[in-house]
Scaffold this motif. Structure first.
Motif, PDB file in Angstrom:
ATOM      1  N   GLU A   1       0.819  -1.213   0.000  1.00 53.77           N
ATOM      2  CA  GLU A   1       0.000   0.000   0.000  1.00 53.77           C
ATOM      3  C   GLU A   1       0.852   1.262   0.000  1.00 53.77           C
ATOM      4  O   GLU A   1       0.352   2.340  -0.353  1.00 53.77           O
ATOM      5  N   VAL A   2       2.094   1.172   0.442  1.00 50.57           N
ATOM      6  CA  VAL A   2       2.992   2.319   0.490  1.00 50.57           C
ATOM      7  C   VAL A   2       4.287   1.927  -0.212  1.00 50.57           C
ATOM      8  O   VAL A   2       4.844   0.857   0.054  1.00 50.57           O
ATOM      9  N   GLY A   3       4.743   2.766  -1.103  1.00 50.06           N
ATOM     10  CA  GLY A   3       5.970   2.495  -1.838  1.00 50.06           C
ATOM     11  C   GLY A   3       7.171   3.199  -1.236  1.00 50.06           C
ATOM     12  O   GLY A   3       7.104   3.779  -0.147  1.00 50.06           O
ATOM     13  N   GLY A   4       8.263   3.172  -1.965  1.00 52.34           N
ATOM     14  CA  GLY A   4       9.505   3.730  -1.458  1.00 52.34           C
ATOM     15  C   GLY A   4       9.425   5.208  -1.165  1.00 52.34           C
ATOM     16  O   GLY A   4       9.946   5.690  -0.150  1.00 52.34           O
ATOM     17  N   ARG A   5       8.768   5.980  -2.035  1.00 53.01           N
ATOM     18  CA  ARG A   5       8.661   7.415  -1.796  1.00 53.01           C
ATOM     19  C   ARG A   5       7.863   7.719  -0.543  1.00 53.01           C
ATOM     20  O   ARG A   5       8.160   8.670   0.181  1.00 53.01           O
ATOM     21  N   GLY A   6       6.830   6.920  -0.303  1.00 54.05           N
ATOM     22  CA  GLY A   6       6.059   7.118   0.921  1.00 54.05           C
ATOM     23  C   GLY A   6       6.891   6.879   2.166  1.00 54.05           C
ATOM     24  O   GLY A   6       6.763   7.594   3.168  1.00 54.05           O
ATOM     25  N   VAL A   7       7.766   5.870   2.122  1.00 57.02           N
ATOM     26  CA  VAL A   7       8.653   5.598   3.258  1.00 57.02           C
ATOM     27  C   VAL A   7       9.610   6.763   3.473  1.00 57.02           C
ATOM     28  O   VAL A   7       9.845   7.196   4.608  1.00 57.02           O
TER      29      VAL A   7
END
Length: 558
Positions: free
Chosen positions: A100-106
């Motif tokens: 649900e969350v990708g690298g940019r979100g992290v």
């Protein structure tokens, strides 16, 4: 870690704008993590590795937070901040596992959580004061590889931990030059100097975030998982950035160098590794493994390929390191400093742990046995075992490729546990490379629990709990605290995999028992039978979500 191929990050992978990324991460996760960072900063004013005489607090009522009950309250505030940060990290991790969350979100979440800690007092260590003192020693014309902080007056010299007052610098020329120019800018203002050093270390975290997608592409992991394990990890943020440790700068440069080599830019990669070594010598351990990666891509007889890679790589490494040494105006004295035995003892070093446990349980009853003898023997044995592990892993990596990087990570982990002295942030060495591989769920949970344990096992003022004695303090309290930290680490691992906590299972069983014992009244009709109960969601599944192939999402390759 497993060798499975890289997984996509689900819908989050298609997010092209930061506005879309912002919608991926729940605002509550961002806010709670940022609040945790803020509480850590505020509590650190009294509970952190504070100045001997704080010019901002001394003579004011706020100085009370540094002593007695005020310090206890400040410590509680720091732990509350850590709890919020860990909670947000675990929630983010579950979303990352589900795609649900990708690298940019992290990266967005990590930036929000880190921002409040940029201006925090030094946390979990007084090392940043040593960095500034070593820079001042070099700035004032002394040799930092022979002169310690005791040669300096207050405040630069007096805030260094007493254990390191007369210890020369063990760091490379690039980092000493960085510390020197920091002191040249800030002078005797230790507060601003510590913030600037933290900003320099933060550059290492940025480099790590930049390199991690490429490393995951080469090594078979998921970018979002790799970033979650590194740049968003409370261990890296609270201890690494909070303590302004140069290890973060070193691993950031090291990760970039490894990525360059994997991309086929061999000379450039070795040059960047030389810069990492010029920060801290540990980075040199990966160079022999990267040589195998280079050798595997050359053509010709094996011996010729090996000599060619060693010659060109050696010239590149030596040139960059020599230039750093000349520009910094120092020599190679740090090699002698590294060879000396440090007085620091923690159970994170396996040789120290074995020596202390055996001496206090058996050795002190043996005539002629001494504590120093036990410690010296096992420390020396640890060095020999480490050398054997390094040589074996290097030889097994001769096929090059991904396996060479995996064995480099193993070598860094071995150096973290077998060195004569080990501190919590040393474990970021191996994490910087290992995070980019594919992780099985159980190992991902273990890494998460271990990371949180590493935060808790060190108190905000730098006191390390994992050791044999605690001075005049009640050992029962410390042993109990150590046990609680282990339980919290286990809870974090279970929570990441969405496993139900033990107390909820007990509560459910108790409720079922009460329902079974309750008599049925005459005339009361039994409720209609329900259909089959839904299958519980396992640790590597996310209920109700399927990828394009029809399989449940959430597995991390295990």
């Amino acid at each position: 870690m497993s060798g499975s191929s890289a997984r996509t990050d689900g819908p989050a992978r298609q997010a092209g704008t930061w506005a879309a990324v912002l919608r991926q991460v729940p605002p509550k996760v961002l806010r709670l993590g940022a609040l945790g960072g803020l509480l850590i900063t505020v509590g650190g004013i009294g509970a952190g590795a504070v100045l001997r005489r704080d010019p901002l607090l001394s003579g004011t009522i706020l100085n009370a937070v540094r002593y007695g009950h005020g310090r206890d309250l400040a410590t509680a505030v720091v732990f509350a901040g850590v709890a919020l940060l860990v909670y947000s990290w675990v929630r983010l991790g579950r979303m990352v596992r589900a795609g649900e969350v990708g690298g940019r979100g992290v990266v967005l979440a990590a930036a929000a959580w880190t921002a409040p800690m940029i201006i925090a007092p030094p946390l979990y260590s007084r090392d940043v004061y040593s960095y500034l003192a070593q820079g001042a020693v070099l700035l004032r014309g002394y040799d930092p590889y022979t002169t310690g902080a005791s040669a300096l007056p207050l405040p630069l010299g007096g805030n260094v931990a007493s254990l390191w007052q007369d210890t020369p610098s063990p760091y490379g020329p690039l980092f000493l030059m960085l510390a020197k120019y920091t002191v040249a800018i800030t002078g005797d203002n230790v507060i601003i100097g510590a913030v600037l050093m933290r900003l320099a270390v933060l550059g290492g975290l940025v480099l790590l975030a930049w390199a991690m997608p490429g490393l995951a592409r080469h090594l078979g992991g998921r970018t979002s998982i790799a970033l979650w394990l590194t740049v968003a990890n409370p261990f890296v943020l609270a201890v690494g950035i909070g303590g302004a440790h140069n290890d973060i700068l070193m691993v950031g440069l090291m990760a970039v160098g490894v990525l360059f080599v994997l991309d086929g830019k061999h000379v450039r990669g070795i040059a960047v590794i030389a810069l990492a070594t010029a920060v801290k010598a540990t980075a040199v351990l990966v160079v022999p493994f990267l040589v195998w990666v280079w050798v595997a891509r050359l053509s010709g007889p094996a011996r010729q390929r090996f000599l060619q890679a060693c010659a060109v790589g050696g010239v590149a490494f030596a040139a960059v390191f020599a230039l750093s040494t000349i520009v910094a105006g120092v020599d190679l004295g740090w090699i002698n400093v590294l060879q000396s035995q440090t007085p620091l003892l923690t159970w994170m070093s396996l040789p120290c742990a074995v020596a202390e446990l055996l001496y206090h349980s058996v050795g002190r009853h043996v005539p002629g046995a001494t504590y120093e003898g036990f410690l010296g023997f096992f420390r020396s044995a640890g060095v020999y075992v480490l050398a054997a592990v390094l040589v074996r892993q290097w030889w097994l990596a001769r096929a090059g490729g991904v396996d060479a990087v995996r064995r480099a990570a193993i070598a860094l982990l071995a150096a973290s546990v077998l060195a004569p002295s080990v501190l919590p942030w040393y474990f970021t060495w191996a994490l910087a490379l290992a995070a980019a591989f594919a992780w099985q769920d159980r190992w991902l949970a273990a890494a998460a629990g271990f990371s949180v344990w590493m935060v808790l096992v060190t108190l905000p003022d730098g006191t390390i709990v994992a050791r044999w004695h605690y001075g005049s303090a009640n050992p029962v309290i410390w042993w109990s605290y150590l046990a609680v930290t282990v339980l919290i680490g286990v809870w974090v691992g279970r929570a990441l995999l969405a496993r139900r906590p033990v107390w909820s299972l007990v509560k459910e069983l108790k409720a079922r028992a009460n329902d079974a014992d309750r008599p049925t009244r005459v005339g009361e009709q039994a409720p209609p039978e329900a259909g089959p109960a839904p299958r519980p969601v396992e640790g590597d599944e996310v209920a109700g979500e399927q990828d394009t192939s029809g399989k449940q999402r959430g597995s991390t390759g295990g």
